[in-house]
Design an enzyme around this catalytic site. Structure first.
Site, PDB file in Angstrom:
ATOM      1  N   ASP A  81      -0.263   2.758   6.866  1.00 45.08           N
ATOM      2  CA  ASP A  81      -0.599   2.663   5.433  1.00 45.08           C
ATOM      3  C   ASP A  81      -2.069   2.279   5.318  1.00 45.08           C
ATOM      4  OD1 ASP A  81      -0.991   1.633   2.827  1.00 45.08           O
ATOM      5  OD2 ASP A  81       1.113   1.035   2.680  1.00 45.08           O
ATOM      6  N   HIS A 134       1.593   5.187   2.899  1.00 46.31           N
ATOM      7  CA  HIS A 134       1.856   4.489   1.633  1.00 46.31           C
ATOM      8  C   HIS A 134       2.609   5.376   0.636  1.00 46.31           C
ATOM      9  CE1 HIS A 134       1.044   0.955  -0.837  1.00 46.31           C
ATOM     10  NE2 HIS A 134       0.574   1.691  -1.824  1.00 46.31           N
ATOM     11  N   SER A 139       4.302  -1.223  -3.779  1.00 42.23           N
ATOM     12  CA  SER A 139       2.871  -1.503  -3.914  1.00 42.23           C
ATOM     13  C   SER A 139       2.643  -2.441  -5.110  1.00 42.23           C
ATOM     14  CB  SER A 139       2.112  -0.176  -4.033  1.00 42.23           C
ATOM     15  OG  SER A 139       0.734  -0.375  -3.825  1.00 42.23           O
TER      16      SER A 139
END
Lengths: 279, 279
Positions: free
Chosen positions: B226, B259, B149
């Site tokens: 996600d 995620h 991320s």
């Protein structure tokens, strides 16, 4: 049963659930990993993992590194909490880590103020497997049990008491003889009272001495750098009782390993395989 | 350098260290896994893992499931924190999770009150590798970088800027075009100011457009479940820039994954192998 969270992991599904437990009279939370083999519609073997002092379901779920091996071998993995929790649940009077909340010791308490809610024995032996079987693709005739430290104690005592239910058995750094160590004296005394005869049903070494037999061989891993080894865990006491009784136990002393999830996660794959071969 | 903890894991050693950072002017904490191959005395390849928003070194250390693969391939794994911390370190005025503490975005801030301590670019590119090389058996000529991320953003921008230092490159669900998404607008605006020309050095897609090239091929995994995919991550923007520029990138859209570390831990082994093959 309420779904707290669900997430794909290692090809399967990791989920967390909460339910009102009849055994403990509280809301209980547990995690489930269902491996990808469930997509075929088959009922799969299931492994219960009992955690140690201070843990919830979350510790092994996050740090146990079991999902890859469960996905490989087609094992459903269930991780319950270590005690009842919530309003009205008695705790250690001093808030100590080794009794009360997070430290149910997998017994049905007979002493007040613990007798109402501290019924982790019934919860793990009866209620949780039935709940899991009603909601997930598991075959309860192929159920194994393992655990760490206090949870290793729970796995051994449950596995020895109910060999027809728990068809495979292992433990990580278990408390093998609570009747002979400080953690056990405090917990069994507090939950079951000072009559030590009542303790023997919750002492793996005493159970073997008293004639209980597991469904098959037992695997125990123990780190030799574990700070609790000499005072609280003492696997040699269990090994000696098993040898005398003809119970097949393998105690592997792992050089350099401590009591943490760094130890557990290292040998988790071996334990999953151990259970898969027997379920 | 102070050792916070050390524990044996997967045949190697997992340790956590703290040190006074010259780059950030704060105490910084990081974890190191040294695999068993170090016992031979050899200097080993090293992989830096940059974490995402809200994380410290601890998240991937506990939940990343990287140690088994690192032990197999002989990789040293380093996990730093995501921002400076401590007294005197400015935070997001509203305490938001996506700016300030836990959200350093791997830049050297030029804007007050962040410019003094928020120097994660220098910390990861310069100070941390030098510190690691001075204290652990690593060969800095075989260093790779990855991250998740915000940390995937850091890995891509550092890997594209310093291909001679970072010889292998991958990312999990990275922010690939911070100049075009809300997280990036807030962070780059807050740390670097509103002149968007300054942002391009910290935007992987812009870096490729501006002629930067990685040391080799890039691997990106991205879950298609996600929740940040469409608004914040947008890997197609990076894939398009790479295609136009002739940069070899593989973007794998993984069906059903979110995620979380359930996603990361599933594909971590693939990434370790990816780096091992190139280092």
């Amino acid at each position: 049963m309420e779904t707290v969270s669900t997430s794909k992991a290692h090809g399967g599904t990791l989920s967390v659930h909460a339910h009102e437990s009849a055994a403990t009279g509280t809301k209980m939370t547990f995690s489930v990993f269902v491996p990808p083999q469930a997509e075929s519609g088959a009922k799969l073997p299931v492994l219960l993992y009992l955690s140690g002092l201070t843990c919830t379901h979350a510790n092994v779920t996050e740090k146990g590194e079991y999902r890859r091996a469960c996905a490989e071998h087609g094992i459903v993995f269930i991780a319950p909490d270590t005690s009842p929790r919530g309003e009205g649940v008695a705790d250690d009077p001093a808030g100590a880590y080794d009794f009360g909340l997070g430290a149910g010791f997998y017994v049905n308490a007979t002493q007040e103020p613990f007798a109402r809610h501290y019924r982790m024995w019934d919860y793990v032996a009866e209620e949780l497997p039935a709940l899991v079987a009603a909601n997930f693709p598991v075959d309860l005739s192929r159920m194994g049990i393992t655990g760490h430290s206090m949870g290793g104690h729970g796995a051994l005592t449950l596995g020895l008491t109910y060999p027809e239910r728990f068809r495979s058995l292992s433990a990580f750094a278990p408390i093998v003889a609570p009747g002979q160590v400080p953690w056990g004296h405090k917990a069994l005394g507090g939950y079951l009272g000072e009559d030590r005869a009542a303790w023997r049903a919750h002492d793996a070494t005493a159970l073997v001495e008293d004639g209980k037999r597991p469904a098959g061989a037992i695997l125990i891993d123990q780190g030799d750098a574990d700070g609790f080894l000499a005072e609280q865990l003492r696997p040699a006491l269990f090994a000696a009782a098993c040898e005398k009784a003809g119970v097949d136990v393998t105690v592997r002393l792992q050089p350099g390993y401590d009591h943490s999830y760094n130890f557990i996660s290292t040998f988790m794959e071996d334990h999953i395989r151990w259970h898969a071969e027997r379920l």
